[in-house]
Design a protein around this motif. Structure first.
Motif, mmCIF file in Angstrom:
data_model
loop_
_atom_site.group_PDB
_atom_site.id
_atom_site.type_symbol
_atom_site.label_atom_id
_atom_site.label_comp_id
_atom_site.label_asym_id
_atom_site.label_seq_id
_atom_site.Cartn_x
_atom_site.Cartn_y
_atom_site.Cartn_z
ATOM 1 N N LEU A 104 -32.041 -39.211 16.964
ATOM 2 C CA LEU A 104 -30.687 -39.175 17.506
ATOM 3 C C LEU A 104 -29.906 -40.338 16.906
ATOM 4 O O LEU A 104 -30.353 -41.488 16.946
ATOM 5 N N ASN A 105 -28.756 -40.024 16.330
ATOM 6 C CA ASN A 105 -27.907 -40.997 15.662
ATOM 7 C C ASN A 105 -26.544 -41.050 16.330
ATOM 8 O O ASN A 105 -26.245 -40.271 17.238
ATOM 9 N N ILE A 106 -25.716 -41.945 15.835
ATOM 10 C CA ILE A 106 -24.322 -42.048 16.246
ATOM 11 C C ILE A 106 -23.464 -41.973 14.993
ATOM 12 O O ILE A 106 -23.831 -42.522 13.948
ATOM 13 N N ARG A 107 -22.311 -41.302 15.096
ATOM 14 C CA ARG A 107 -21.357 -41.296 13.991
ATOM 15 C C ARG A 107 -20.090 -41.990 14.473
ATOM 16 O O ARG A 107 -19.702 -41.882 15.634
ATOM 17 N N LYS A 108 -19.458 -42.729 13.552
ATOM 18 C CA LYS A 108 -18.308 -43.559 13.922
ATOM 19 C C LYS A 108 -17.395 -43.701 12.724
ATOM 20 O O LYS A 108 -17.861 -43.872 11.603
ATOM 21 N N LEU A 109 -16.078 -43.643 12.967
ATOM 22 C CA LEU A 109 -15.118 -43.909 11.905
ATOM 23 C C LEU A 109 -15.154 -45.394 11.557
ATOM 24 O O LEU A 109 -15.230 -46.242 12.450
ATOM 25 N N CYS A 110 -15.073 -45.693 10.287
ATOM 26 C CA CYS A 110 -15.028 -47.079 9.819
ATOM 27 C C CYS A 110 -13.563 -47.392 9.519
ATOM 28 O O CYS A 110 -13.113 -47.295 8.379
ATOM 29 N N VAL A 111 -12.841 -47.735 10.563
ATOM 30 C CA VAL A 111 -11.403 -47.959 10.454
ATOM 31 C C VAL A 111 -11.120 -49.220 9.648
ATOM 32 O O VAL A 111 -11.722 -50.258 9.881
ATOM 33 N N GLY A 112 -10.217 -49.101 8.685
ATOM 34 C CA GLY A 112 -9.815 -50.241 7.871
ATOM 35 C C GLY A 112 -10.529 -50.348 6.543
ATOM 36 O O GLY A 112 -10.045 -51.013 5.640
ATOM 37 N N ALA A 113 -11.674 -49.697 6.411
ATOM 38 C CA ALA A 113 -12.404 -49.747 5.139
ATOM 39 C C ALA A 113 -11.890 -48.649 4.210
ATOM 40 O O ALA A 113 -11.728 -47.507 4.625
ATOM 41 N N GLU A 114 -11.644 -49.006 2.975
ATOM 42 C CA GLU A 114 -11.195 -48.042 1.972
ATOM 43 C C GLU A 114 -12.373 -47.428 1.223
ATOM 44 O O GLU A 114 -12.233 -46.375 0.603
ATOM 45 N N SER A 115 -13.525 -48.116 1.269
ATOM 46 C CA SER A 115 -14.680 -47.648 0.517
ATOM 47 C C SER A 115 -15.954 -48.252 1.112
ATOM 48 O O SER A 115 -15.895 -49.163 1.948
ATOM 49 N N LEU A 116 -17.072 -47.767 0.633
ATOM 50 C CA LEU A 116 -18.365 -48.320 1.041
ATOM 51 C C LEU A 116 -18.454 -49.787 0.623
ATOM 52 O O LEU A 116 -19.000 -50.618 1.353
ATOM 53 N N ASP A 117 -17.882 -50.129 -0.529
ATOM 54 C CA ASP A 117 -17.887 -51.523 -0.979
ATOM 55 C C ASP A 117 -17.110 -52.425 -0.024
ATOM 56 O O ASP A 117 -17.493 -53.576 0.198
ATOM 57 N N ASP A 118 -16.002 -51.920 0.539
ATOM 58 C CA ASP A 118 -15.265 -52.695 1.540
ATOM 59 C C ASP A 118 -16.159 -53.030 2.734
ATOM 60 O O ASP A 118 -16.175 -54.163 3.205
ATOM 61 N N LEU A 119 -16.883 -52.024 3.221
ATOM 62 C CA LEU A 119 -17.781 -52.236 4.354
ATOM 63 C C LEU A 119 -18.874 -53.231 3.986
ATOM 64 O O LEU A 119 -19.194 -54.141 4.756
ATOM 65 N N ARG A 120 -19.447 -53.090 2.804
ATOM 66 C CA ARG A 120 -20.480 -54.035 2.332
ATOM 67 C C ARG A 120 -19.946 -55.463 2.306
ATOM 68 O O ARG A 120 -20.613 -56.397 2.751
ATOM 69 N N ASP A 121 -18.734 -55.636 1.751
ATOM 70 C CA ASP A 121 -18.145 -56.973 1.645
ATOM 71 C C ASP A 121 -17.911 -57.578 3.027
ATOM 72 O O ASP A 121 -18.205 -58.754 3.250
ATOM 73 N N TRP A 122 -17.347 -56.784 3.945
ATOM 74 C CA TRP A 122 -17.083 -57.280 5.294
ATOM 75 C C TRP A 122 -18.386 -57.722 5.958
ATOM 76 O O TRP A 122 -18.457 -58.796 6.561
ATOM 77 N N GLN A 123 -19.420 -56.900 5.831
ATOM 78 C CA GLN A 123 -20.685 -57.233 6.479
ATOM 79 C C GLN A 123 -21.371 -58.418 5.805
ATOM 80 O O GLN A 123 -22.022 -59.215 6.472
ATOM 81 N N ALA A 124 -21.215 -58.552 4.496
ATOM 82 C CA ALA A 124 -21.791 -59.714 3.799
ATOM 83 C C ALA A 124 -21.151 -61.007 4.297
ATOM 84 O O ALA A 124 -21.840 -62.007 4.519
#
Length: 146
Positions: A8-28
């Motif tokens: 069982l998983n969860i799905r969620k919109l990643c608001v504000g991220a334009e790309s997977l790289d944006d999400l990677r950078d924010w989390q880094a």
């Protein structure tokens, strides 16, 4: 290894991220500041123990495509300033972002459960750098071309 149908998983919109790289950078940046990775939500998943027990992930939807998943390692309460308010839920996340086959997805508010049988497959590591942008792949799939 857990049966995909049982996860069982969860799905969620990643608001504000334009790309997977944006999400990677924010989390880094978050990891560099010494904090754990987490996502705050107002509503506790009633099935949170099932998500942990089955090894569920948070599937991030970026620019209209389910682009990656991030293993969920736990849940914890986050209190408000007002003690009469119900505490928020922090979804504690593992640091690895695992790219998935980009599936188109409509926007929605909040989060939704995602059974393992309805989750996109992970991309092979060899394909991560060779693919089209997830938005384009999702559009091609929606049109029936891909």
């Amino acid at each position: 290894m857990t049966d995909k149908a049982a996860v069982l998983n969860i799905r969620k919109l990643c608001v504000g991220a334009e790309s997977l790289d944006d999400l990677r950078d924010w989390q880094a940046r978050r990891l560099q500041s010494g904090g754990p990775l987490w996502h705050r939500t107002r509503t506790w998943p009633r099935r949170h123990s099932e998500i942990i027990k089955t090894g569920g992930s948070l599937y991030w939807i970026i620019k209209g495509a389910m682009a990656c998943r991030q293993p969920i390692t736990g849940f914890e309460a986050e209190s408000h300033e007002d003690p009469n308010e119900k505490p928020y839920c922090r979804i504690i996340l593992a640091p690895e972002l695992i790219p998935t086959d980009p599936w188109p997805h409509r926007p929605f508010q909040g989060w939704r459960y995602l059974p393992g049988t309805e989750a996109p497959p992970d991309l092979p590591e060899s394909a991560n750098g060779d693919n089209l942008p997830p938005e384009l792949t999702a559009e091609l799939r929606a049109l029936g071309i891909w």
